[in-house]
Design a protein around this motif. Structure first.
Motif, PDB file in Angstrom:
ATOM      1  N   TYR A  43     -18.287  -6.688  16.856  1.00 19.47           N
ATOM      2  CA  TYR A  43     -17.056  -7.911  16.853  1.00 19.47           C
ATOM      3  C   TYR A  43     -17.340  -8.923  16.223  1.00 19.47           C
ATOM      4  N   ASP A  44     -16.635  -9.535  15.569  1.00 16.42           N
ATOM      5  CA  ASP A  44     -16.549 -10.785  14.965  1.00 16.42           C
ATOM      6  C   ASP A  44     -17.842 -11.021  14.095  1.00 16.42           C
ATOM      7  N   VAL A  45     -18.056 -10.123  13.018  1.00 15.78           N
ATOM      8  CA  VAL A  45     -18.982 -10.055  12.097  1.00 15.78           C
ATOM      9  C   VAL A  45     -18.853 -10.736  10.710  1.00 15.78           C
ATOM     10  N   HIS A  46     -19.522 -11.455  10.486  1.00 13.84           N
ATOM     11  CA  HIS A  46     -19.269 -12.548   9.145  1.00 13.84           C
ATOM     12  C   HIS A  46     -18.726 -11.576   8.112  1.00 13.84           C
ATOM     13  N   PRO A  47     -17.902 -11.678   7.273  1.00 14.83           N
ATOM     14  CA  PRO A  47     -17.457 -10.620   6.057  1.00 14.83           C
ATOM     15  C   PRO A  47     -18.662 -10.228   5.023  1.00 14.83           C
ATOM     16  N   ASP A  76     -12.229 -14.507   7.873  1.00 11.69           N
ATOM     17  CA  ASP A  76     -13.366 -15.366   8.536  1.00 11.69           C
ATOM     18  C   ASP A  76     -14.351 -14.531   9.141  1.00 11.69           C
ATOM     19  N   SER A  77     -14.026 -13.304   9.644  1.00 11.20           N
ATOM     20  CA  SER A  77     -14.877 -12.383  10.507  1.00 11.20           C
ATOM     21  C   SER A  77     -14.029 -11.039  10.298  1.00 11.20           C
ATOM     22  N   SER A  78     -15.063 -10.054  10.743  1.00 11.55           N
ATOM     23  CA  SER A  78     -14.419  -8.651  10.968  1.00 11.55           C
ATOM     24  C   SER A  78     -15.083  -7.899  11.883  1.00 11.55           C
ATOM     25  N   ASP A  79     -14.339  -6.998  12.727  1.00 12.55           N
ATOM     26  CA  ASP A  79     -14.903  -5.938  13.575  1.00 12.55           C
ATOM     27  C   ASP A  79     -15.402  -5.085  12.392  1.00 12.55           C
ATOM     28  N   VAL A  80     -16.603  -4.250  12.957  1.00  7.27           N
ATOM     29  CA  VAL A  80     -17.256  -3.222  12.062  1.00  7.27           C
ATOM     30  C   VAL A  80     -17.250  -1.970  13.037  1.00  7.27           C
ATOM     31  N   ILE A  81     -16.849  -1.042  12.569  1.00  4.57           N
ATOM     32  CA  ILE A  81     -16.947   0.254  13.170  1.00  4.57           C
ATOM     33  C   ILE A  81     -17.936   1.023  12.246  1.00  4.57           C
ATOM     34  N   ILE A  82     -19.177   1.459  12.843  1.00  2.00           N
ATOM     35  CA  ILE A  82     -20.253   2.120  12.365  1.00  2.00           C
ATOM     36  C   ILE A  82     -20.163   3.611  12.797  1.00  2.00           C
ATOM     37  N   MET A  83     -20.225   4.457  11.748  1.00  2.00           N
ATOM     38  CA  MET A  83     -20.317   5.843  12.337  1.00  2.00           C
ATOM     39  C   MET A  83     -21.533   6.913  11.740  1.00  2.00           C
ATOM     40  N   GLY A  84     -22.458   7.146  12.400  1.00  2.00           N
ATOM     41  CA  GLY A  84     -23.618   7.982  11.938  1.00  2.00           C
ATOM     42  C   GLY A  84     -24.310   8.601  12.945  1.00  2.00           C
ATOM     43  N   THR A  85     -25.437   9.214  12.297  1.00  2.00           N
ATOM     44  CA  THR A  85     -26.543   9.932  13.097  1.00  2.00           C
ATOM     45  C   THR A  85     -27.475   9.010  13.618  1.00  2.00           C
ATOM     46  N   GLY A 104     -26.039 -13.779   9.743  1.00  2.00           N
ATOM     47  CA  GLY A 104     -25.971 -13.189  11.057  1.00  2.00           C
ATOM     48  C   GLY A 104     -26.431 -11.729  11.515  1.00  2.00           C
ATOM     49  N   ILE A 105     -27.096 -11.276  10.296  1.00  3.76           N
ATOM     50  CA  ILE A 105     -27.717  -9.919  10.386  1.00  3.76           C
ATOM     51  C   ILE A 105     -28.895  -9.883  11.345  1.00  3.76           C
ATOM     52  N   SER A 106     -29.604 -10.995  11.786  1.00  2.00           N
ATOM     53  CA  SER A 106     -30.512 -10.735  13.043  1.00  2.00           C
ATOM     54  C   SER A 106     -29.826 -10.252  14.138  1.00  2.00           C
ATOM     55  N   GLU A 107     -28.626 -10.689  14.333  1.00  5.54           N
ATOM     56  CA  GLU A 107     -27.833 -10.425  15.618  1.00  5.54           C
ATOM     57  C   GLU A 107     -27.500  -9.024  15.668  1.00  5.54           C
TER      58      GLU A 107
END
Length: 121
Positions: A43-47, A76-85, A104-107
């Protein structure tokens, strides 16, 4: 012949299922990380970070969905849905660790490390 849809939650379950069909032992270790699949929502990830996650997950063979406005930075931000193995998440994490001081990649790294830890049990 019959079929069954397996719900494999972690690496141990994947190895057990592969071993039960008498797959070659070395093959079990190779295939098991490919059998554990997760969909994770951040949630609320920098674009910019969302774009990096999407790009790196696609490069790893997985998928990631971000808001339309990430491509031109109009949000300003985006939710991100990641799909994978598990294997794809491991690849993603290794790439993100090289960039973790940006946007904010460290988070994101911290959150995905926990997901990978759970998948690797």
């Amino acid at each position: 012949m019959r079929r069954e849809v397996l719900k494999i939650d972690n690496l141990s379950e994947a190895k057990r299922e592969l071993s039960q069909i008498k797959a070659e032992e070395i093959s079990v270790d190779i295939m098991a990380p490919k059998a554990v699949f997760r969909v994770v929502k951040l949630y609320d990830v920098h674009p910019a970070a969302a774009n990096i996650v999407k790009q790196e997950m696609l490069a790893a063979g997985g998928e990631a969905a971000v808001a339309r406005g990430c491509v031109n930075m109009s949000v300003d931000s985006s939710d991100v849905i990641i799909m994978g193995t598990l294997k794809q998440y491991r690849r993603l994490l290794s790439k993100l660790k090289m960039q973790k001081s940006y946007f904010g990649i460290s988070e994101i790294v911290k959150e995905l490390e926990e997901v990978i830890r759970e998948m690797s049990k």
